[in-house]
Design a protein around this motif. Sequence first.
Motif, short mmCIF file in Angstrom:
data_model
loop_
_atom_site.label_atom_id
_atom_site.label_comp_id
_atom_site.label_asym_id
_atom_site.label_seq_id
_atom_site.Cartn_x
_atom_site.Cartn_y
_atom_site.Cartn_z
N GLY A 22 3.07 -1.84 -10.81
CA GLY A 22 3.99 -2.13 -9.71
C GLY A 22 3.83 -3.56 -9.23
O GLY A 22 2.71 -4.02 -8.98
N ALA A 23 4.95 -4.27 -9.10
CA ALA A 23 4.90 -5.67 -8.67
C ALA A 23 4.34 -5.81 -7.26
O ALA A 23 3.60 -6.74 -6.96
N GLY A 24 4.69 -4.86 -6.38
CA GLY A 24 4.18 -4.93 -5.01
C GLY A 24 2.67 -4.78 -4.94
O GLY A 24 2.00 -5.48 -4.17
N THR A 25 2.14 -3.87 -5.76
CA THR A 25 0.68 -3.68 -5.78
C THR A 25 -0.02 -4.93 -6.30
O THR A 25 -1.05 -5.35 -5.76
N ILE A 26 0.52 -5.52 -7.34
CA ILE A 26 -0.07 -6.74 -7.90
C ILE A 26 -0.01 -7.88 -6.89
O ILE A 26 -0.99 -8.63 -6.71
N ASN A 27 1.12 -8.02 -6.21
CA ASN A 27 1.24 -9.06 -5.18
C ASN A 27 0.21 -8.85 -4.07
O ASN A 27 -0.38 -9.81 -3.57
N GLY A 28 0.01 -7.59 -3.66
CA GLY A 28 -0.97 -7.31 -2.62
C GLY A 28 -2.39 -7.66 -3.04
O GLY A 28 -3.15 -8.24 -2.26
N LEU A 29 -2.75 -7.33 -4.28
CA LEU A 29 -4.10 -7.66 -4.76
C LEU A 29 -4.30 -9.17 -4.85
O LEU A 29 -5.36 -9.69 -4.47
N LEU A 30 -3.29 -9.88 -5.36
CA LEU A 30 -3.40 -11.33 -5.45
C LEU A 30 -3.44 -11.98 -4.07
O LEU A 30 -4.13 -12.99 -3.87
N TRP A 31 -2.71 -11.40 -3.11
CA TRP A 31 -2.73 -11.95 -1.75
C TRP A 31 -4.12 -11.78 -1.14
O TRP A 31 -4.61 -12.67 -0.45
N ARG A 32 -4.75 -10.66 -1.37
CA ARG A 32 -6.11 -10.46 -0.87
C ARG A 32 -7.07 -11.45 -1.51
O ARG A 32 -7.98 -11.97 -0.84
#
Length: 212
Positions: A22-32
Amino acid sequence: MTSLLVTIFVVELFVQLINTIGAGTINGLLWRFVTSLPIPVSKQYAEQRQKQKEYLAVRRDLNATSSQDQFAKWAKLRRQHDKLLEDLEKKKAGLDSSRASFDRYLTGVRLVLTRGVQWFLPFWYSKEPMFWLPYGLPYYIEWFASFPKAPMGSVSIVVWQWACYGILKLVIDTIAAIIGLIVASRQKQPMPVRSGEKTAAGTASSTGKKDL
């Protein structure tokens, strides 16, 4: 064309992993990860968390203070509460703006590295053979394998891309289904009963039977 074969496979694998995770999950991990680096946005994030802790502490004290019996203390806490809330909303708005810009940047990079490459490579190398088929295959097989512009008897980049997509999707869906079955089976396993609890339950049951 070995490098091109590998490139197409890696791009399709990358796309399948993004679709699965999921793109949203990947974005969240990279944001962290980004907010943990020594950069200005991580400093803003730390300040926002500190401000939130101060706000929650003041709010807790405000709720525990009577506005009638301790009006002076309550009024002071109320002013602090309102000021911290205003600062917290400003910092949150700034972080939300940074997060939105970060997501847009990642989306653009992801589209270039996935969809852009998926469309560019087949267009640029449409006439290049990826590899050659054994001699003597039926005409319709050779025609399909060379679709749309590769030499007859070879496998085109488009067909190789389709093959990579189909195989990777099948493998990833199979792995996901197996993991889902394992998780579901573990959740359905009955809780182990301790020997003491079992003995107590048996004693209670036998006592109930005697009473009847």
